[in-house]
Design a protein around this motif. Structure first.
Motif, mmCIF file in Angstrom:
data_model
loop_
_atom_site.group_PDB
_atom_site.id
_atom_site.type_symbol
_atom_site.label_atom_id
_atom_site.label_comp_id
_atom_site.label_asym_id
_atom_site.label_seq_id
_atom_site.Cartn_x
_atom_site.Cartn_y
_atom_site.Cartn_z
ATOM 1 N N THR A 116 41.484 25.955 34.759
ATOM 2 C CA THR A 116 40.024 25.936 34.732
ATOM 3 C C THR A 116 39.487 27.353 34.595
ATOM 4 O OG1 THR A 116 39.985 25.994 37.153
ATOM 5 C CG2 THR A 116 39.817 23.826 36.111
ATOM 6 N N PRO A 117 38.332 27.525 33.965
ATOM 7 C CA PRO A 117 37.737 28.851 33.873
ATOM 8 C C PRO A 117 37.303 29.331 35.250
ATOM 9 C CG PRO A 117 36.523 27.259 32.521
ATOM 10 C CD PRO A 117 37.542 26.513 33.289
ATOM 11 N N GLY A 118 37.480 30.613 35.507
ATOM 12 C CA GLY A 118 37.043 31.186 36.772
ATOM 13 C C GLY A 118 37.758 32.489 37.051
ATOM 14 N N ALA A 119 37.052 33.408 37.697
ATOM 15 C CA ALA A 119 37.656 34.690 38.057
ATOM 16 C C ALA A 119 38.782 34.442 39.043
ATOM 17 C CB ALA A 119 36.601 35.611 38.657
ATOM 18 N N CYS A 120 39.909 35.132 38.843
ATOM 19 C CA CYS A 120 41.079 34.897 39.679
ATOM 20 C C CYS A 120 41.816 36.210 39.918
ATOM 21 C CB CYS A 120 41.997 33.887 38.986
ATOM 22 S SG CYS A 120 43.369 33.290 40.000
ATOM 23 N N SER A 121 42.357 36.363 41.111
ATOM 24 C CA SER A 121 43.184 37.513 41.471
ATOM 25 C C SER A 121 44.502 36.999 42.011
ATOM 26 C CB SER A 121 42.487 38.358 42.541
ATOM 27 O OG SER A 121 43.380 39.321 43.067
ATOM 28 N N GLY A 167 46.254 38.688 44.001
ATOM 29 C CA GLY A 167 46.379 39.251 45.341
ATOM 30 C C GLY A 167 47.438 40.334 45.474
ATOM 31 N N MET A 168 48.147 40.639 44.384
ATOM 32 C CA MET A 168 49.223 41.629 44.461
ATOM 33 C C MET A 168 49.074 42.760 43.462
ATOM 34 S SD MET A 168 52.526 39.287 45.225
ATOM 35 C CE MET A 168 53.504 40.725 45.590
ATOM 36 N N SER A 169 48.217 42.577 42.471
ATOM 37 C CA SER A 169 48.049 43.608 41.450
ATOM 38 C C SER A 169 46.559 43.896 41.309
ATOM 39 C CB SER A 169 48.619 43.128 40.106
ATOM 40 O OG SER A 169 47.799 42.105 39.560
ATOM 41 N N ASP A 170 46.250 44.834 40.452
ATOM 42 C CA ASP A 170 44.848 45.156 40.185
ATOM 43 C C ASP A 170 44.345 44.407 38.955
ATOM 44 O OD1 ASP A 170 44.586 46.886 42.341
ATOM 45 O OD2 ASP A 170 45.406 48.571 41.203
ATOM 46 N N ARG A 171 44.991 43.303 38.620
ATOM 47 C CA ARG A 171 44.574 42.512 37.468
ATOM 48 C C ARG A 171 43.464 41.541 37.843
ATOM 49 N NH1 ARG A 171 50.451 40.723 36.221
ATOM 50 N NH2 ARG A 171 51.319 42.714 35.599
ATOM 51 N N ALA A 172 42.612 41.262 36.866
ATOM 52 C CA ALA A 172 41.588 40.223 36.999
ATOM 53 C C ALA A 172 41.862 39.200 35.900
ATOM 54 C CB ALA A 172 40.196 40.814 36.858
ATOM 55 N N TYR A 173 42.081 37.959 36.293
ATOM 56 C CA TYR A 173 42.405 36.892 35.358
ATOM 57 C C TYR A 173 41.165 36.036 35.076
ATOM 58 C CZ TYR A 173 47.230 38.030 36.639
ATOM 59 O OH TYR A 173 48.414 38.675 36.865
ATOM 60 N N PRO A 174 41.053 35.494 33.851
ATOM 61 C CA PRO A 174 39.880 34.689 33.500
ATOM 62 C C PRO A 174 40.011 33.198 33.807
ATOM 63 C CG PRO A 174 41.198 35.039 31.555
ATOM 64 C CD PRO A 174 41.877 35.800 32.672
ATOM 65 N N LEU A 175 41.213 32.765 34.212
ATOM 66 C CA LEU A 175 41.465 31.346 34.423
ATOM 67 C C LEU A 175 42.176 31.115 35.757
ATOM 68 C CD1 LEU A 175 42.908 30.674 30.843
ATOM 69 C CD2 LEU A 175 40.606 30.086 31.640
ATOM 70 N N PRO A 210 42.578 37.204 27.723
ATOM 71 C CA PRO A 210 43.514 38.087 28.414
ATOM 72 C C PRO A 210 43.034 38.501 29.800
ATOM 73 C CG PRO A 210 42.265 39.336 26.814
ATOM 74 C CD PRO A 210 41.849 37.891 26.655
ATOM 75 N N PHE A 211 44.001 38.881 30.640
ATOM 76 C CA PHE A 211 43.639 39.475 31.924
ATOM 77 C C PHE A 211 43.243 40.912 31.682
ATOM 78 C CE2 PHE A 211 48.320 40.041 31.753
ATOM 79 C CZ PHE A 211 48.431 41.416 31.945
#
Length: 154
Positions: free
Chosen positions: A111-116, A118-126, A147-148
């Motif tokens: 599903t679409p939504g901001a996601c982390s 919890g271990m990296s500095d990445r921001a995921y879109p799904l 892309p993240f």
């Protein structure tokens, strides 16, 4: 003495939980359909049928990739992954992929939504949610078209 209500089965509880999630959504501009609204009758089109979606989760570590017809599911015990056939379903608020893994039915919801993670500095879109039996794993997802952001994997 009151009669006792019958217990709800796991599939019924899962369906109720998904319906409750569909009821939660952000406000949209006036007149715009929001996924989950009764007026929005279009299936989710944010991820193309030919697009490969990558997913990852922690605690426990899990991940893989999924296309319209196949998923590879990886764990620390199976680092090369296990490939299984899936069926793709486009709902109003996202996608689900279903199949059988190690003899048990599963559903992977994207599903679409901001996601982390919890271990990296990445921001995921799904957001990725994997359900099999009584187990639910929560994680994040991305694709080439979605892309993240943040550092690449080492």
């Amino acid at each position: 003495m009151r009669p006792r209500a019958p217990a709800l089965s796991a599939p019924v509880l899962s369906a109720l939980a998904l319906l409750m999630l569909a009821a939660c959504h952000a406000a949209a501009p006036e007149g715009a359909a929001v996924p989950g609204d009764r007026g929005d009758q279009h299936p989710f089109a944010g991820i193309a049928p030919g697009e490969t979606v990558q997913f990852t989760g922690t605690e426990p570590f899990w991940g893989g990739a999924v296309t319209a017809t196949q998923m590879t599911f990886r764990t620390p015990e199976k680092p090369n992954g296990q490939a299984v056939a899936v069926s793709r379903f486009a709902g109003r608020g996202g996608l689900s992929f279903s199949g059988t893994l190690d003899g048990a039915a599963f559903t992977l919801a994207i599903t679409p939504g901001a996601c982390s993670d919890g271990m990296s500095d990445r921001a995921y879109p799904l957001v990725a949610t994997f359900q099999r039996g009584g187990e639910t794993l929560n994680g994040c997802a991305w694709s080439a078209a979605h892309p993240f952001t943040g550092p690449a994997a080492p």
